[in-house]
Design an enzyme around this catalytic site. Sequence first.
Site, PDB file in Angstrom:
ATOM      1  N   TRP A   1      -5.159   0.078  10.499  1.00 33.76           N
ATOM      2  CA  TRP A   1      -5.242   1.049  11.598  1.00 33.76           C
ATOM      3  C   TRP A   1      -6.034   0.447  12.770  1.00 33.76           C
ATOM      4  O   TRP A   1      -5.590   0.461  13.918  1.00 33.76           O
ATOM      5  CB  TRP A   1      -5.897   2.332  11.085  1.00 33.76           C
ATOM      6  CG  TRP A   1      -5.716   3.525  11.969  1.00 33.76           C
ATOM      7  CD1 TRP A   1      -4.976   3.598  13.122  1.00 33.76           C
ATOM      8  CD2 TRP A   1      -6.258   4.831  11.767  1.00 33.76           C
ATOM      9  NE1 TRP A   1      -5.021   4.856  13.637  1.00 33.76           N
ATOM     10  CE2 TRP A   1      -5.802   5.636  12.828  1.00 33.76           C
ATOM     11  CE3 TRP A   1      -7.081   5.400  10.793  1.00 33.76           C
ATOM     12  CZ2 TRP A   1      -6.157   6.992  12.942  1.00 33.76           C
ATOM     13  CZ3 TRP A   1      -7.419   6.744  10.903  1.00 33.76           C
ATOM     14  CH2 TRP A   1      -6.966   7.530  11.963  1.00 33.76           C
TER      15      TRP A   1
ATOM     16  N   THR B   1      -8.330  -0.945   7.794  1.00 35.71           N
ATOM     17  CA  THR B   1      -8.144  -2.289   8.353  1.00 35.71           C
ATOM     18  C   THR B   1      -6.911  -2.369   9.258  1.00 35.71           C
ATOM     19  O   THR B   1      -6.990  -2.847  10.399  1.00 35.71           O
ATOM     20  CB  THR B   1      -7.938  -3.314   7.200  1.00 35.71           C
ATOM     21  OG1 THR B   1      -8.760  -2.956   6.102  1.00 35.71           O
ATOM     22  CG2 THR B   1      -8.228  -4.716   7.663  1.00 35.71           C
TER      23      THR B   1
ATOM     24  N   SER C   1      -7.707   5.081  -2.450  1.00 35.51           N
ATOM     25  CA  SER C   1      -6.663   4.316  -1.761  1.00 35.51           C
ATOM     26  C   SER C   1      -6.445   2.976  -2.466  1.00 35.51           C
ATOM     27  O   SER C   1      -5.318   2.550  -2.712  1.00 35.51           O
ATOM     28  CB  SER C   1      -7.088   4.105  -0.302  1.00 35.51           C
ATOM     29  OG  SER C   1      -6.138   3.357   0.389  1.00 35.51           O
TER      30      SER C   1
ATOM     31  N   LYS D   1      -9.295  -1.132   2.243  1.00 37.79           N
ATOM     32  CA  LYS D   1      -8.766   0.236   2.159  1.00 37.79           C
ATOM     33  C   LYS D   1      -9.555   1.263   2.971  1.00 37.79           C
ATOM     34  O   LYS D   1      -9.608   2.453   2.624  1.00 37.79           O
ATOM     35  CB  LYS D   1      -8.661   0.718   0.697  1.00 37.79           C
ATOM     36  CG  LYS D   1      -7.967  -0.233  -0.237  1.00 37.79           C
ATOM     37  CD  LYS D   1      -6.717  -0.843   0.324  1.00 37.79           C
ATOM     38  CE  LYS D   1      -5.592   0.132   0.499  1.00 37.79           C
ATOM     39  NZ  LYS D   1      -4.463  -0.529   1.243  1.00 37.79           N
TER      40      LYS D   1
ATOM     41  N   ARG E   1       0.097   5.232   2.663  1.00 41.77           N
ATOM     42  CA  ARG E   1       0.277   6.175   1.566  1.00 41.77           C
ATOM     43  C   ARG E   1       0.175   7.618   2.073  1.00 41.77           C
ATOM     44  O   ARG E   1       1.163   8.286   2.230  1.00 41.77           O
ATOM     45  CB  ARG E   1      -0.777   5.875   0.478  1.00 41.77           C
ATOM     46  CG  ARG E   1      -0.564   6.532  -0.853  1.00 41.77           C
ATOM     47  CD  ARG E   1      -1.696   6.157  -1.808  1.00 41.77           C
ATOM     48  NE  ARG E   1      -2.997   6.562  -1.288  1.00 41.77           N
ATOM     49  CZ  ARG E   1      -3.610   7.700  -1.586  1.00 41.77           C
ATOM     50  NH1 ARG E   1      -3.066   8.525  -2.435  1.00 41.77           N
ATOM     51  NH2 ARG E   1      -4.784   8.015  -1.053  1.00 41.77           N
ATOM     52  N   LYS E   2      -1.037   8.095   2.362  1.00 33.54           N
ATOM     53  CA  LYS E   2      -1.197   9.476   2.842  1.00 33.54           C
ATOM     54  C   LYS E   2      -1.847   9.527   4.219  1.00 33.54           C
ATOM     55  O   LYS E   2      -1.547  10.388   5.021  1.00 33.54           O
ATOM     56  CB  LYS E   2      -2.047  10.281   1.861  1.00 33.54           C
ATOM     57  CG  LYS E   2      -1.333  10.646   0.587  1.00 33.54           C
ATOM     58  CD  LYS E   2      -2.112  11.731  -0.140  1.00 33.54           C
ATOM     59  CE  LYS E   2      -1.443  12.141  -1.423  1.00 33.54           C
ATOM     60  NZ  LYS E   2      -2.306  13.039  -2.206  1.00 33.54           N
TER      61      LYS E   2
ATOM     62  N   HIS F   1     -12.327  -8.955   5.650  1.00 38.51           N
ATOM     63  CA  HIS F   1     -12.936  -7.997   4.723  1.00 38.51           C
ATOM     64  C   HIS F   1     -14.292  -8.541   4.263  1.00 38.51           C
ATOM     65  O   HIS F   1     -14.910  -7.967   3.366  1.00 38.51           O
ATOM     66  CB  HIS F   1     -12.071  -7.836   3.469  1.00 38.51           C
ATOM     67  CG  HIS F   1     -10.780  -7.099   3.688  1.00 38.51           C
ATOM     68  ND1 HIS F   1     -10.693  -5.944   4.413  1.00 38.51           N
ATOM     69  CD2 HIS F   1      -9.524  -7.341   3.229  1.00 38.51           C
ATOM     70  CE1 HIS F   1      -9.438  -5.516   4.414  1.00 38.51           C
ATOM     71  NE2 HIS F   1      -8.716  -6.352   3.707  1.00 38.51           N
TER      72      HIS F   1
END
Length: 282
Positions: A47, A45, A126, A42, A245-246, A96
Site C-alpha cells: 500500500w 508494504t 494477515s 504484512k 485479502r481483506k 522489511h
Amino acid sequence: MPYFKYKGIPFSTEFFSEETLSYVENDFQLLDDDIVNAVYPKSGTHWMAEILALILSHGDPSWVQSVPLWERAPWIELDHLKIALKKPPPRLLTTHLPFQLFPKSFLHSKAKVVYTLRNPRDAMVSSYHFIKGFKELKDPGTVEEFMERFLSGEIDFGSWFDHVKGWVEMKERANIFINTYEELQQDLRGSVQKICHFLGKELNSQQIESVVENASFHKMKDNKMSSSSTTPENIFDHTKATLMRKGISGDWKNFLTVAQSERFDDAYWKRMHGVNMTFPWD
Ligand code: A3P
C-alpha cells in the site's frame, strides 16, 4: 522450510542470504534523494509503495499500471537488490529490515524513510493467511501455534516488538516519518498530504485526489502490477492465498478466541512497556 539467523534474527534460506544481508547492512550506499518504504511484513508494504510511487508521479497512474511493484520499489534485502543497484536516482526502495540491520550509510545520508506499522494482531492474521501461499515456507499450523511464533519473533525479520521499538526510537530524526496502516484507513487523503509534506513534494488537490483514488484497495486489487499476481507460480500458489485479502483493520477479532486475545494482550503490554508512542489500537 529451513531458516538461518543473521545477528539473532531468523530468515528463510529460500529467499535470503547472509551475504546479501551483510552487504546491505554494511556496504549498500543510500543516496540523499532515496526514499525508503520500511515496513514490518504484512503491515501495509504494498500500500505504501503504491502511495509513494503515485506521489512521485504527481498522481499519474501510468507508472503503477505499467511496471511491477517490486521493480518500482525493489526490496533491498531480496534478489531485487540487483534492480535497486541499477536504478538511476531518485530511487524508491522497500525494506522489511529492522533498524539494526538497515544500511549503516543511512546515518550519514539525507535519504528519507517512511516507516509504516500496523496493529500487530492484524499483521499476524494477515501473515498467517499469506504464508499459506508460499510453497517453500513452513505451514503456519494452527492460529495458536502461529501466534506463539509471532510473539516470540521466530519468523522472518524477527520480533514485531523489536522491529517497532528499533524504528520508533529513531522517530526524532528529520528524515524519518512514522505512520500507521490504521491512519491510512481512517484518512488516506490526510496521510497523503502529510507524506507529501515530509517528502517536500507539492501536489495540487487534483493530483492528491488521484493518489487517493489509485491507492484504494479495489484499484490496487485490480492492478496486476500491484497485487501479488506478479509473484511467479513456482514460488506462490495463488489458489491458496492472496496479497489483497481483506484490506481492513480489526480482522483479528474474527480469528482470535477471547483466551488467545488475552494472551496476545499480555505479551503486548509486557513488551511495549516504556515505548514512547501511542498507537491507534492502544
Ligand atoms: P490483509 O491480509 O489483512 O487483507 P503487505 O503489503 O505488508 O504484505 O500487507 C498486506 C496487507 O495490506 C493485506 O492485509 C492487504 O489486504 C493490505 N492492503 C494492501 N493494499 C491495501 C490498500 N490499498 N488498502 C487497504 N489495505 C491494503
